[in-house]
Design a protein around this motif. Structure first.
Motif, mmCIF file in Angstrom:
data_model
loop_
_atom_site.group_PDB
_atom_site.id
_atom_site.type_symbol
_atom_site.label_atom_id
_atom_site.label_comp_id
_atom_site.label_asym_id
_atom_site.label_seq_id
_atom_site.Cartn_x
_atom_site.Cartn_y
_atom_site.Cartn_z
ATOM 1 N N PHE A 95 9.129 -20.290 -2.682
ATOM 2 C CA PHE A 95 8.989 -21.568 -3.373
ATOM 3 C C PHE A 95 10.136 -21.790 -4.355
ATOM 4 C CE2 PHE A 95 6.701 -24.865 -5.787
ATOM 5 C CZ PHE A 95 6.159 -25.578 -4.729
ATOM 6 N N ALA A 96 10.480 -20.753 -5.117
ATOM 7 C CA ALA A 96 11.562 -20.881 -6.091
ATOM 8 C C ALA A 96 12.899 -21.119 -5.401
ATOM 9 C CB ALA A 96 11.626 -19.621 -6.953
ATOM 10 N N MET A 97 13.133 -20.435 -4.284
ATOM 11 C CA MET A 97 14.385 -20.618 -3.552
ATOM 12 C C MET A 97 14.476 -22.027 -2.965
ATOM 13 S SD MET A 97 16.338 -18.018 -3.739
ATOM 14 C CE MET A 97 16.409 -16.248 -4.004
ATOM 15 N N MET A 98 13.354 -22.553 -2.503
ATOM 16 C CA MET A 98 13.353 -23.900 -1.919
ATOM 17 C C MET A 98 13.661 -24.964 -2.968
ATOM 18 S SD MET A 98 10.088 -23.703 0.686
ATOM 19 C CE MET A 98 10.090 -25.476 0.901
ATOM 20 N N THR A 99 13.107 -24.798 -4.162
ATOM 21 C CA THR A 99 13.302 -25.806 -5.204
ATOM 22 C C THR A 99 14.533 -25.549 -6.060
ATOM 23 O OG1 THR A 99 11.934 -24.610 -6.808
ATOM 24 C CG2 THR A 99 10.807 -26.162 -5.322
ATOM 25 N N GLY A 100 15.001 -24.280 -6.056
ATOM 26 C CA GLY A 100 16.124 -23.917 -6.911
ATOM 27 C C GLY A 100 15.748 -23.761 -8.368
ATOM 28 N N ASN A 101 14.439 -23.790 -8.655
ATOM 29 C CA ASN A 101 13.949 -23.661 -10.028
ATOM 30 C C ASN A 101 13.235 -22.327 -10.170
ATOM 31 O OD1 ASN A 101 12.825 -23.871 -12.552
ATOM 32 N ND2 ASN A 101 11.777 -25.818 -12.179
ATOM 33 N N ALA A 102 13.765 -21.434 -10.997
ATOM 34 C CA ALA A 102 13.184 -20.099 -11.149
ATOM 35 C C ALA A 102 11.749 -20.159 -11.658
ATOM 36 C CB ALA A 102 14.035 -19.263 -12.103
ATOM 37 N N LYS A 103 11.422 -21.184 -12.406
ATOM 38 C CA LYS A 103 10.061 -21.315 -12.935
ATOM 39 C C LYS A 103 9.035 -21.468 -11.816
ATOM 40 C CE LYS A 103 9.820 -24.026 -16.485
ATOM 41 N NZ LYS A 103 9.628 -25.229 -17.347
ATOM 42 N N ASP A 104 9.482 -21.996 -10.677
ATOM 43 C CA ASP A 104 8.566 -22.204 -9.552
ATOM 44 C C ASP A 104 8.167 -20.891 -8.879
ATOM 45 O OD1 ASP A 104 8.477 -24.907 -9.936
ATOM 46 O OD2 ASP A 104 10.091 -25.351 -8.532
ATOM 47 N N PHE A 105 8.803 -19.800 -9.252
ATOM 48 C CA PHE A 105 8.376 -18.484 -8.772
ATOM 49 C C PHE A 105 6.912 -18.234 -9.148
ATOM 50 C CE2 PHE A 105 7.717 -13.985 -9.973
ATOM 51 C CZ PHE A 105 7.926 -13.366 -8.736
ATOM 52 N N TYR A 106 6.475 -18.792 -10.261
ATOM 53 C CA TYR A 106 5.124 -18.552 -10.766
ATOM 54 C C TYR A 106 4.106 -19.585 -10.274
ATOM 55 C CZ TYR A 106 7.912 -15.791 -14.019
ATOM 56 O OH TYR A 106 8.792 -14.897 -14.559
#
Length: 244
Positions: A95-106
């Motif tokens: 998810f984080a890789m798809m969005t490019g937002n590290a916060k989306d890892f959580y």
């Protein structure tokens, strides 16, 4: 009040509490399970705090999750907690890789927590508490508590309410922070909230179940019934031989 008048804990009560504690320890993974739950996220936020590199942080989190699974496989331990950690980390990384937002890892983990909180609350409200479904096989009672053990059903219902409300309170803290805080701040808050709510829910479950009637061991009942059936067949065969 004399010593004879003081309330005492019977050996049966002590045994029941010990069995409950051991079953909860097994069901929720104990200390090792908690470490396996926290470590990948802790490594992710630590590395990201240092270098702000999403790719490196993600690789490290996945790598440590896989190492935990391998260690369990080598030791021939149960791998359910480690595997659940791998899947959780993998979803977060994708998810984080798809969005490019590290916060989306959580984010996947947060959504899972919210869904689990609602599941606990809804199942408790309809009289089929989820915690009973989870712990029934651990206590070898399966779903016998629903119709044959109302005291345990009540304890499971209270426990499910506790889990649901605690997880819902956790979500009420995390989701606003997901929008307001930066990645490192949010990551450290999330790590800090990993264990305390879990321990509180487990403790309350232990309190409710320790006061409940003992579980009905349906496996022992089935074994006893099988033995009784064998005995009946043997007696019938012996009677036939005697008549012959």
């Amino acid at each position: 009040m004399t010593s004879l008048d003081k309330p005492t804990t019977t050996d049966q009560d002590t045994d029941a509490r010990a069995v409950t504690e051991a079953a909860l320890f097994e069901a929720f993974g104990g200390v090792r399970g908690m470490v396996e739950t926290v470590l990948p996220g802790l490594l992710f936020v630590t590395i990201f705090t240092i270098n702000k590199d999403l790719k490196t942080s993600a690789i490290a989190a996945v790598a440590v999750s896989l190492v935990l699974v391998v260690v369990r496989l080598v030791r021939r331990d149960t791998v359910k907690h480690a595997f659940s950690g791998v899947f959780g980390v993998a979803f977060g990384v994708v998810f984080a890789m798809m969005t490019g937002n590290a916060k989306d890892f959580y984010l996947p983990g947060m959504l899972y927590t919210l869904g689990l909180a609602l599941a606990y609350i809804v199942t408790a409200a309809v009289g089929f508490p989820l915690i009973g479904v989870i712990l029934g096989p651990v206590f070898k009672e399966n779903l016998s508590w629903r119709s044959r053990n109302p005291g345990r059903k009540s304890a499971y219902t209270k426990s499910s309410w506790a889990w649901g409300l605690i997880l819902l309170a956790k979500c009420a803290i995390l989701f606003p922070l997901y929008w307001w805080a930066d990645t490192t701040q949010f990551g450290w808050v999330l790590i800090a909230l990993k264990i305390p709510p879990f321990l509180l829910a487990v403790y309350l479950t232990w309190v409710f179940l320790a006061k409940a009637p003992p579980p009905i061991d349906v496996f022992a009942e089935m074994e006893a019934e099988e033995e009784a059936e064998k005995a009946r067949k043997a007696a019938a065969a012996e009677a036939q031989r005697g008549e012959a």
